[in-house]
Structures are given as structure tokens and as C-alpha cells.
Design an enzyme around this catalytic site. Sequence first.
Site: not given
Length: 468
Positions: A119, A149, A223
Site C-alpha cells: 500500500h 501487503d 508503514s
Amino acid sequence: MKKILSLLFVSALGGALTLGAYKTFIEQDKTITQQESQEHPFMVPVNYPGAAKALPKVDFTIAAEKTVHTVVHVKNTTINSGAMTFEDLFFGRQPQRAQIGSGSGVIISPDGYIITNNHVIDGSRALSVTLNNNKTYEAKIIGSDDKTDIALIKIEADEDLPFTAFSDSDQAKIGEWVLAVGNPFNLTSTVTAGIISAKSRDLSGFNNQSFIQTDAAVNPGNSGGALVNTNGDLVGINTAISSQTGSYIGYSFAVPSNIAKKVVQDIMEFGNVQNGILGVRGGSVSSGYAEKFGLNTTEGFYIDEVEEDSGADIAGLKSGDIIQKLDHVKISKFSDLRGFLNSKSPNDVINVTVLRNGVKKEIPVTLFKNETLTVPIIGIIKNAKDKDLRQYKTKNGVKIARLTSNKEYLRYWMSNGVQEGDIITAINNKKVYNIDDVQNVLTNRQPNELLRIELINSKGETERYNFR
């Protein structure tokens, strides 16, 4: 003279009696009071030696120093539709604007391979990476996997780069100290500390995730960053937080390093992820399962069904078996099983410990390549065997193994006579020979493009269906 002596005698006697009473009653009471106060928990001194032994000093400096130089700042430029003005509407223009997002990544090789979240790089038109020494490089996407992911990108640096080594996340323990390193809110090289709070966490509710949970502070921008142990080895890739505000409130989640490592290896070798499939269906053993099937345990994975011709079927696993361990990993719930299998590849052999009729058995099972695909509109489809194609008189196609559980679509298929076992021969006018072909068609489908399905039913008739 006698009166004076008598007075002195009485005074001495009174003093002796007073001293005796003090020694006997008052001083004894004080001693008892002191003993009670020493046993009171609030009176334990802060430098109590037992406390020092229970909480040994942990040095994070070496791990932090190693990791900050291997964690990078990833900037992703995407193109989004902007607000439409009257002139845009008049001239039929579609305004577009560049939007820059940022996250983190971890260098995993000296030649510039970097692991991050899917992402973080999704929809990228331009991708740049800034190292801890402030050098910036353009990056290219090598591959990604939206299910886990995880993404792999690469930069071409003019020198060997420091990198972080993978650890065995299966060996990570609850309560173990970890560091989260990343770039929250564009604050580069930020290090936070915490412990592993739990393992095999599923946030989706569909048993398709297996995160490491930690209480190390993670915020937007973290992230793709590193979760490392006190040796500075990679335990996981920070991926998500659980929050109603969008900021850290005490829980953060990371993709285990074993899963991330396997995804990266598959991308580098095959260009996509190769999943090793056990070939069983079922669910976590709960109190409801235990009561329904008369089980004497509430932990493990209960096998409802064994897929035909799968590794589990060939090895002899049976419906009713309870999987309690895969190799050295204890299986308490489905996310434990999912997390372990996500780190394995086709043709890997694993030892499956099952409880069968109260007796434990260890059975070696060879994992197969995934031959099924879930398409929500249709259900579960699988690669067709030669005998299936001969039966339906076609040279290509995939088989409908199980119709969808969506009541609306299920009612539609059944009203048109579509059954499990029917063969799908083409999707969007492209012939399909296996589930990889189906996946490619669905992946390359445009957002508003019709989904056109061609199939042969049990009567040998070719039918065509269109869906939006």
C-alpha cells in the site's frame, strides 16, 4: 532523715516500675509495629534487589544504531482526479493532480533491494527513496503481493548499502522486546520500543491474516518500516495500526519476517507468490466445535473436509482430525495455520501433528501448488482435469468447484441451471486454461469493464453471462 530516705526509696521504686512497664508494653508494641510496616507492600524500597533481578536492563542502542541506517524513506507520487471546474466541464477535461504519499522501507541486500508495504507503493507514477545519509535515488518496483501487503523495490546505489538480516519470526516470543524504526509523519529515522503483545492476529475477520502485534508506537509513515529484535534482526514489517483516530493508541501490527522473506524470494525467482497448499477446510476449535463434535480440547484446527487429490488427501489426513502442530509451531487457531503456510512453498514437506480419536499422530505432508481461486461472483474455481474436459467436450477451461455463498449470485446461478462441476471456458473473451489465466484476466480488467463469463453446463450447452 528517715523521711528523706523513705522518699528516695519510693521515688526509686516508682522509676523502676515505670521503666519496667515501658520495656514490657510500650517498647514491645513499637517493635511489632515496625515488623508489620516492613511487610507492607508500599514500604518496599525502589532499589529492592529482587526487583532488579526481575527487570534486567535491556540495551537498545546497538539494535537502533544498526537499523536506522537500513530503514529508508519512501515517497510515492500518484496521479488523482482533481476537483472539476466549470471550464473543465465545458471543455470536457478531466483535471488531474499529483499527490505525494510517504512511508518506509527496509534495505535487505547490499545491492539495493528494499522491502516495503504494497500500500506504500500502490498506484505509483514515480517512486523515490531517501537513505539515512540524505542521499535520494529513484526506485523501481520489482513486484508486490496485495494479500500479504508486501512489495519489493530496488535502487541503483553507487556503493554497497547497509542492510538488515531476517530473523526467524516463528521463534519470536510474546513479551520479547522489539524496536519499530521508520518515518512517522515524515520524521525520519524514528525509533520506538515495545514488546511483542501477541502473535497470529487476524484483523480482517476472514482468517486470511497473521500479524505480529506489538505495543511499540507506530504511526502513519511507519508503514513498510522495520520491526527488529534487540540484536537488530528483522522480526517483521510494520503494516497497520488499530485506531479510530488514524494515530497510534497502543496497538500496531507487522507482517512476520518469515512471510515477508518468502514473498520476496518468490517475487525474485518467479515474479509472483507461489503458495504451498495443505488442502483442508475447517475452522478453529472453539467451545462450540468441542460441544458439537464431542471434543476434549478447545485448541487446534478442526478438519471438516479434505480436498481431493491434495497433499493432505494423499498423506492420509481425514475429516475429524484436529491439527495441533505444524513442524515445531503450535496451532491453536486458524490464523496460526494460515501464518505458517504463508511462509511455505509448493513441494515443501511439513510434519503435521493431528489428534485423531484421542490419539496423536505425526504425518508428513507435501504441500501442493494452489489450484483453486475464489471469485466472489462465481465461487471457488479450480484447475480442470483431463477427464473433466473430456466429459464436457472442451479442450480448455476451469471447473466450478463450489458455487458462491452470496445468496443473490447463488440464486441467479441456480435459476439458470449452473451447477458445481460446470466448466468456464472464457472470461472477457479470453480463453482460460487454468486459474492463473483467470487471475490475470481479473487483474487486468478495467474498473468499469463488464465481466463476461462463458461456460459449458452439464447439458453440454454453451452459456454466456454478463456482470457489472
